[in-house]
Design a protein around this motif. Structure first.
Motif, PDB file in Angstrom:
ATOM      1  N   GLU A 402      10.374 -32.566   4.766  1.00  0.00           N
ATOM      2  CA  GLU A 402      10.163 -33.290   3.516  1.00  0.00           C
ATOM      3  C   GLU A 402       9.409 -32.426   2.503  1.00  0.00           C
ATOM      4  N   PHE A 403       8.418 -31.676   2.986  1.00  0.00           N
ATOM      5  CA  PHE A 403       7.705 -30.752   2.103  1.00  0.00           C
ATOM      6  C   PHE A 403       8.659 -29.706   1.538  1.00  0.00           C
ATOM      7  N   MET A 404       9.554 -29.187   2.404  1.00  0.00           N
ATOM      8  CA  MET A 404      10.525 -28.182   1.942  1.00  0.00           C
ATOM      9  C   MET A 404      11.441 -28.753   0.866  1.00  0.00           C
ATOM     10  N   TYR A 405      11.860 -30.014   1.075  1.00  0.00           N
ATOM     11  CA  TYR A 405      12.733 -30.649   0.101  1.00  0.00           C
ATOM     12  C   TYR A 405      11.997 -30.794  -1.245  1.00  0.00           C
ATOM     13  N   GLU A 409      12.833 -29.135  -4.902  1.00  0.00           N
ATOM     14  CA  GLU A 409      12.961 -29.942  -6.108  1.00  0.00           C
ATOM     15  C   GLU A 409      12.110 -29.373  -7.237  1.00  0.00           C
ATOM     16  N   VAL A 410      10.913 -28.940  -6.897  1.00  0.00           N
ATOM     17  CA  VAL A 410      10.024 -28.362  -7.918  1.00  0.00           C
ATOM     18  C   VAL A 410      10.619 -27.077  -8.462  1.00  0.00           C
ATOM     19  N   ARG A 411      11.153 -26.246  -7.555  1.00  0.00           N
ATOM     20  CA  ARG A 411      11.735 -24.967  -8.001  1.00  0.00           C
ATOM     21  C   ARG A 411      12.932 -25.193  -8.907  1.00  0.00           C
ATOM     22  N   LEU A 445       4.428 -17.967  -0.759  1.00  0.00           N
ATOM     23  CA  LEU A 445       3.508 -18.121   0.378  1.00  0.00           C
ATOM     24  C   LEU A 445       3.666 -19.505   1.010  1.00  0.00           C
ATOM     25  N   LEU A 446       3.843 -20.518   0.173  1.00  0.00           N
ATOM     26  CA  LEU A 446       4.010 -21.880   0.687  1.00  0.00           C
ATOM     27  C   LEU A 446       5.289 -21.988   1.496  1.00  0.00           C
ATOM     28  N   LEU A 454       7.073 -25.223  10.642  1.00  0.00           N
ATOM     29  CA  LEU A 454       8.243 -25.879  11.217  1.00  0.00           C
ATOM     30  C   LEU A 454       8.498 -25.365  12.628  1.00  0.00           C
ATOM     31  N   ALA A 455       8.371 -24.041  12.776  1.00  0.00           N
ATOM     32  CA  ALA A 455       8.588 -23.472  14.112  1.00  0.00           C
ATOM     33  C   ALA A 455       7.523 -23.982  15.082  1.00  0.00           C
ATOM     34  N   ARG A 456       6.278 -23.991  14.641  1.00  0.00           N
ATOM     35  CA  ARG A 456       5.199 -24.460  15.505  1.00  0.00           C
ATOM     36  C   ARG A 456       5.365 -25.933  15.848  1.00  0.00           C
ATOM     37  N   ALA A 457       5.805 -26.730  14.851  1.00  0.00           N
ATOM     38  CA  ALA A 457       5.963 -28.176  15.093  1.00  0.00           C
ATOM     39  C   ALA A 457       7.070 -28.443  16.088  1.00  0.00           C
ATOM     40  N   ILE A 458       8.168 -27.683  15.969  1.00  0.00           N
ATOM     41  CA  ILE A 458       9.300 -27.863  16.915  1.00  0.00           C
ATOM     42  C   ILE A 458       8.862 -27.506  18.327  1.00  0.00           C
ATOM     43  N   LEU A 459       8.145 -26.364  18.445  1.00  0.00           N
ATOM     44  CA  LEU A 459       7.683 -25.943  19.789  1.00  0.00           C
ATOM     45  C   LEU A 459       6.706 -26.974  20.363  1.00  0.00           C
ATOM     46  N   PHE A 460       5.840 -27.511  19.466  1.00  0.00           N
ATOM     47  CA  PHE A 460       4.847 -28.501  19.926  1.00  0.00           C
ATOM     48  C   PHE A 460       5.530 -29.789  20.386  1.00  0.00           C
TER      49      PHE A 460
END
Length: 463
Positions: A402-405, A409-411, A445-446, A454-460
């Motif tokens: 959701e943050f990526m989306y 949108e901002v970009r 950076l964001l 995302l990678a850490r969340a998937i692994l977690f």
């Protein structure tokens, strides 16, 4: 000395007249002395004694006997050697109208002469007959604006008295007309007199007086209480006029607001609060403006002021008026922008207290619920950056998506400057271009932080 004696006798001030006579050089307590004779007549002048059981008939008989004695002694030889002024005093005591009329140069007004003439010619005159003696007394006196009022009073014409008082006195001050009418009303002496628009004469004059007071810089509160005593149209007048009271200070505005609240005039109270909010906004006092706005419960203005505070935060990096924002309470439900302002401040409190998990969930909910205004999305996304870099996984994979989306949108919505434009090809970077580049670098950076999270969340989640 004699002139003063004549004036005191005309006023009926017997004791003062006797004292003045005793000061005259020719006064002697001896038989045949004209000054002593006048003093004796004044001493024996009958005085009404209704408190001691004296009837009107008894007083009249005593007065006639005394005045007959004055006439008899004047016709005798007691005053043939007296000065002319003293002879005039003796004639006055005998009720001589010509002698009394000749005192007019000593009087300042015709009614002063009228009282003296009636005292010595008809001391028991009935009140309804006083007006019959006015015409001779007015001769030689310059007419004034008050003459017509006094003549109407002597004629017991109540409505004409009130009308003439209103015409003569009221353009400057309605006080006398209003209070005279009010007294007559409460004494039962004023017949009901209906005006064309439905109220009575008493209320009409009270309304005029109250209206004049409402424009006064210090007596306007007194005028409000007069409106309270006008049952037919007082409230309607007050509702129309209270919004026109000049709000020269916040203290006065609070007093006017209290008047409206005490009388249940909610619409006028909201209008006053809106006026004060806009006044404070023009003076650059955002906190005070928001405080007045919350009192008025104006959702549109509250949204505008909340945006101003958010823009101020974007420029300065800190919130001003924290005491107001922290104590919004149920007022934050007035509209979505205020709710967001309060919740965003709550996010900062969680972060400062190192309650990062709660801060992250609240920050995400502000984006996910679309409670945050679009122009504030970049700030929220950048607030998420330090939370994404923490050792502990704060955001789940779904939240990261959701943050990526939102970042995309901002970009897509940002305005870019075409570097190939002839106008900007060789020009120096403006401050706005520099800020845009810095923001673009932060978004890079964001984006990297979101990818790592995302990678850490998937692994977690799979572990």
């Amino acid at each position: 000395c004699i002139l003063q004696v004549k004036l005191m006798v005309l006023h009926g001030r017997v004791d003062v007249a006797r004292n003045l006579l005793s000061c005259c050089p020719r006064f002697q307590q001896a038989p045949g002395n004209p000054f002593a004779c006048v003093d004796d007549l004044l001493r024996r002048m009958p005085q009404p004694q209704s408190l001691f059981g004296q009837s009107l008939h008894d007083f009249t008989m005593r007065w006639k006997r005394w005045q007959q004695e004055c006439h008899t002694r004047f016709l005798g030889n007691e005053f043939h050697t007296a000065p002319s002024g003293l002879q005039d005093v003796a004639k006055m005591l005998a009720g001589d109208e010509d002698a009394l009329q000749n005192c007019s140069p000593l009087c300042q007004s015709w009614y002063e002469l009228l009282v003296g003439k009636l005292l010595y010619t008809n001391p028991t005159v009935k009140s309804v007959d006083v007006q019959l003696n006015v015409a001779p007394c007015r001769e030689g006196f310059t007419p004034t604006a008050l003459d017509d009022i006094l003549l109407s009073i002597l004629a017991f014409d109540v409505h004409t008295v009130i009308k003439q008082c209103s015409v003569t006195l009221a353009p400057l001050n309605w006080w006398f007309s209003a209070h005279l009418t009010d007294l007559l009303h409460h004494c039962g002496q004023l017949e009901v007199y209906h005006m064309d628009y439905g109220t009575n004469l008493r209320e009409f004059l009270l309304l005029e007086f109250a209206t004049s007071l409402l424009s006064h810089k210090t007596l306007w509160q007194v005028g409000v209480t007069y409106f309270d005593h006008c049952p037919a149209m007082g409230r309607a007048h007050l509702e129309l006029l209270v919004e026109r009271i000049p709000l020269t200070s916040e203290r006065k505005a609070l007093k006017v607001l209290s008047v409206c609240q005490q009388r249940g005039m909610s619409e006028q109270a909201r209008s006053i609060c809106r006026v004060m909010a806009m006044t404070s906004l023009r003076r650059g006092r955002l906190g005070t403006a928001l405080n007045w706005c919350l009192r008025s419960k104006d959702a549109q203005l509250a949204s505008f002021l909340a945006d101003k505070l958010l823009s101020q935060y974007n420029e300065q990096g800190v919130f001003e008026h924290l005491d107001l924002i922290d104590n919004l309470g149920s007022s934050m439900l007035l509209n979505n922008r205020l709710t967001f302002l309060a919740k965003y401040r709550e996010f900062h409190q969680f972060y400062n207290e190192q309650r990062f998990k709660e801060a992250g969930h609240l920050l995400f909910s502000l984006l996910d619920s679309r409670l945050a205004p679009l122009h504030f999305w970049p700030t929220i996304l950048l607030d998420a950056l330090p939370l994404l870099e923490m050792d502990e996984v704060i955001f789940s994979s779904a939240q990261t998506y959701e943050f990526m989306y939102c970042l995309e949108e901002v970009r897509m919505g940002r305005t870019t400057i075409d570097p190939t434009s002839p106008t900007n090809q060789d020009a120096m970077e403006t401050e706005g271009e520099s800020v845009a580049k810095q923001m673009a670098e932060k978004f890079v950076l964001l984006n990297l932080a979101l990818a790592r999270n995302l990678a850490r969340a998937i692994l977690f989640q799979t572990s």
